[in-house]
Design an enzyme around this catalytic site. Structure first.
Site, PDB file in Angstrom:
ATOM      1  N   SER A   8      41.216  38.519  69.954  1.00 52.93           N
ATOM      2  CA  SER A   8      41.192  37.481  68.922  1.00 52.93           C
ATOM      3  C   SER A   8      41.606  36.148  69.532  1.00 52.93           C
ATOM      4  O   SER A   8      42.512  36.117  70.378  1.00 52.93           O
ATOM      5  CB  SER A   8      42.182  37.838  67.799  1.00 52.93           C
ATOM      6  OG  SER A   8      42.401  36.719  66.971  1.00 52.93           O
TER       7      SER A   8
ATOM      8  N   TYR B 125      50.283  40.793  64.546  1.00 56.44           N
ATOM      9  CA  TYR B 125      48.871  40.924  64.948  1.00 56.44           C
ATOM     10  C   TYR B 125      48.606  40.138  66.227  1.00 56.44           C
ATOM     11  O   TYR B 125      47.964  40.632  67.157  1.00 56.44           O
ATOM     12  CB  TYR B 125      47.999  40.418  63.801  1.00 56.44           C
ATOM     13  CG  TYR B 125      46.523  40.282  64.108  1.00 56.44           C
ATOM     14  CD1 TYR B 125      45.662  41.358  63.947  1.00 56.44           C
ATOM     15  CD2 TYR B 125      45.987  39.061  64.526  1.00 56.44           C
ATOM     16  CE1 TYR B 125      44.304  41.233  64.209  1.00 56.44           C
ATOM     17  CE2 TYR B 125      44.642  38.921  64.794  1.00 56.44           C
ATOM     18  CZ  TYR B 125      43.801  40.009  64.630  1.00 56.44           C
ATOM     19  OH  TYR B 125      42.451  39.877  64.889  1.00 56.44           O
TER      20      TYR B 125
HETATM   21  N1  LIG Z   1      37.260  38.566  61.160  1.00 55.65           N
HETATM   22  C1  LIG Z   1      37.960  37.731  61.929  1.00 55.65           C
HETATM   23  O1  LIG Z   1      38.209  36.562  61.574  1.00 55.65           O
HETATM   24  C2  LIG Z   1      38.440  38.177  63.264  1.00 55.65           C
HETATM   25  C3  LIG Z   1      38.894  37.198  64.153  1.00 55.65           C
HETATM   26  C4  LIG Z   1      39.349  37.594  65.405  1.00 55.65           C
HETATM   27  C5  LIG Z   1      39.333  38.929  65.739  1.00 55.65           C
HETATM   28  N2  LIG Z   1      38.877  39.847  64.856  1.00 55.65           N
HETATM   29  C6  LIG Z   1      38.890  41.255  65.275  1.00 55.65           C
HETATM   30  O2  LIG Z   1      37.603  41.797  65.100  1.00 55.65           O
HETATM   31  C7  LIG Z   1      37.702  43.173  64.753  1.00 55.65           C
HETATM   32  C8  LIG Z   1      36.977  43.431  63.455  1.00 55.65           C
HETATM   33  O3  LIG Z   1      37.482  42.555  62.462  1.00 55.65           O
HETATM   34  P1  LIG Z   1      36.845  42.493  61.011  1.00 55.65           P
HETATM   35  O4  LIG Z   1      37.186  41.178  60.433  1.00 55.65           O
HETATM   36  O5  LIG Z   1      35.433  42.947  61.061  1.00 55.65           O
HETATM   37  O6  LIG Z   1      37.755  43.585  60.281  1.00 55.65           O
HETATM   38  P2  LIG Z   1      37.583  44.366  58.900  1.00 55.65           P
HETATM   39  O7  LIG Z   1      38.958  44.471  58.343  1.00 55.65           O
HETATM   40  O8  LIG Z   1      36.515  43.785  58.045  1.00 55.65           O
HETATM   41  O9  LIG Z   1      37.112  45.805  59.428  1.00 55.65           O
HETATM   42  C9  LIG Z   1      37.960  46.563  60.203  1.00 55.65           C
HETATM   43  C10 LIG Z   1      37.525  48.004  60.128  1.00 55.65           C
HETATM   44  O10 LIG Z   1      38.458  48.771  60.910  1.00 55.65           O
HETATM   45  C11 LIG Z   1      38.759  49.942  60.196  1.00 55.65           C
HETATM   46  N3  LIG Z   1      40.061  50.474  60.579  1.00 55.65           N
HETATM   47  C12 LIG Z   1      41.280  49.970  60.265  1.00 55.65           C
HETATM   48  N4  LIG Z   1      42.240  50.795  60.717  1.00 55.65           N
HETATM   49  C13 LIG Z   1      41.619  51.830  61.326  1.00 55.65           C
HETATM   50  C14 LIG Z   1      42.091  53.010  61.967  1.00 55.65           C
HETATM   51  N5  LIG Z   1      43.390  53.310  62.015  1.00 55.65           N
HETATM   52  N6  LIG Z   1      41.178  53.858  62.503  1.00 55.65           N
HETATM   53  C15 LIG Z   1      39.851  53.585  62.416  1.00 55.65           C
HETATM   54  N7  LIG Z   1      39.352  52.498  61.799  1.00 55.65           N
HETATM   55  C16 LIG Z   1      40.237  51.631  61.254  1.00 55.65           C
HETATM   56  C17 LIG Z   1      38.741  49.514  58.734  1.00 55.65           C
HETATM   57  O11 LIG Z   1      38.597  50.635  57.857  1.00 55.65           O
HETATM   58  C18 LIG Z   1      37.560  48.564  58.716  1.00 55.65           C
HETATM   59  O12 LIG Z   1      36.351  49.233  58.420  1.00 55.65           O
HETATM   60  C19 LIG Z   1      39.194  43.484  64.698  1.00 55.65           C
HETATM   61  O13 LIG Z   1      39.605  43.985  65.944  1.00 55.65           O
HETATM   62  C20 LIG Z   1      39.819  42.130  64.469  1.00 55.65           C
HETATM   63  O14 LIG Z   1      41.155  42.069  64.940  1.00 55.65           O
HETATM   64  C21 LIG Z   1      38.444  39.508  63.618  1.00 55.65           C
END
Ligand SMILES: NC(=O)c1ccc[n+]([C@@H]2O[C@H](COP(=O)([O-])OP(=O)(O)OC[C@H]3O[C@@H](n4cnc5c(N)ncnc54)[C@H](O)[C@@H]3O)[C@@H](O)[C@H]2O)c1
Length: 246
Positions: free
Chosen positions: A139, A152
């Protein structure tokens, strides 16, 4: 382009958001994809929409037994593992004054313990074939020090440094380990928290204007997961429209 023909991939967090978009892309380019999520019903729905050779596995990546079972299933169903994309994470909105040790542990259990368990089992499977691509989703908050998510941010700092060290450990087995660090991206997870109110501020800091979507993150991941990225390992590629530059 069909860069993943004959390849077998695991994508975690693939029921929704960035993980799901990555699973869709790898499958559309020919991979057999294990669509993995703790939300088993969501994973099943996603795998059905993706179609082809995609199959769903419900798995809590923080549970060692569940992760071992997942890898046994992939080995049995698809015969090998070439690509692992670790996108599953907890993305919290918790101000510092509300950050308890239980909440700290809840996030570390998934974002770091879960990543270790996935990489441990995944790289053990990849080593059997002497080929592998691990892409860990980090991130850009680790550079920005984003508010309301200190635990986080700490966990994602660990994702970067762990990936760097793991690249060193696995290079001899022709397994690369890289990170993609997205900026604020419009996903189901973000829409559920107050982070959704930050898009305007974040856009002001971006070199390229607009709202980040999962489709903006996918190409960086697909490149690092592909065969042609063989000379790139231990790196972190920031995909955030130029909000942070390092
Ligand atoms: N969306 C953003 O702004 C953003 C920014 C930077 C980084 N990220 C990173 O990108 C990735 C995806 O983010 P997103 O926004 O799509 O997230 P999201 O919350 O929409 O989806 C995350 C998914 O991970 C699953 N999950 C959570 N805990 C779990 C576990 N213990 N075992 C298996 N699955 C699990 C959830 O059920 C969900 O389907 C993450 O690693 C997040 O840290 C997101």
């Amino acid at each position: 382009m069909k860069r993943f023909e004959g390849r077998v991939a695991i994508v975690t967090g693939a029921a929704q958001g960035i993980g799901r978009a990555i699973a869709e892309r790898l499958a559309s380019e020919g991979a057999t994809v294990a669509v993995v999520d703790v939300n088993a019903m969501g994973a099943t729905k996603a795998a059905k929409v993706i179609g082809g050779k995609a199959f769903a596995v419900g798995c809590d990546i923080g549970d060692p037994d569940a992760v071992a079972k997942l890898h046994r299933k992939v080995a049995k169903t698809a015969g090998k593992l070439d690509v692992q994309v670790n996108a599953a994470a907890i993305v919290p909105f918790v101000p510092w004054d509300a950050l308890t040790f239980d909440e700290w542990r809840r996030v570390m259990r998934v974002n770091l313990d879960g990543l270790y368990l996935m990489c441990r089992a995944g790289s053990d499977l990849m080593r059997k074939n002497g080929y592998g691509r691990i892409v860990n989703i980090c991130s850009n908050s680790i550079f920005a020090g984003t508010p309301n998510m200190a635990h986080y941010v700490a966990s994602k700092g660990g994702v970067l440094t762990f990936s760097r060290a793991l690249a060193t450990e696995l290079g001899a087995h022709r397994i690369t380990v890289n990170c993609v660090a997205p900026g604020l991206t419009d996903t189901e997870g973000v829409q559920k928290t107050k982070h959704k109110d930050a898009f305007g501020f974040v856009e002001m800091l971006q070199a390229i204007k607009g709202k980040g979507t999962p489709a903006d993150i996918v190409p960086a991941v697909a490149f690092l997961a592909s065969e042609e990225a063989r000379w790139v390992t231990g790196q972190t590629l920031v995909a955030d429209a130029g909000m942070v530059r390092w």
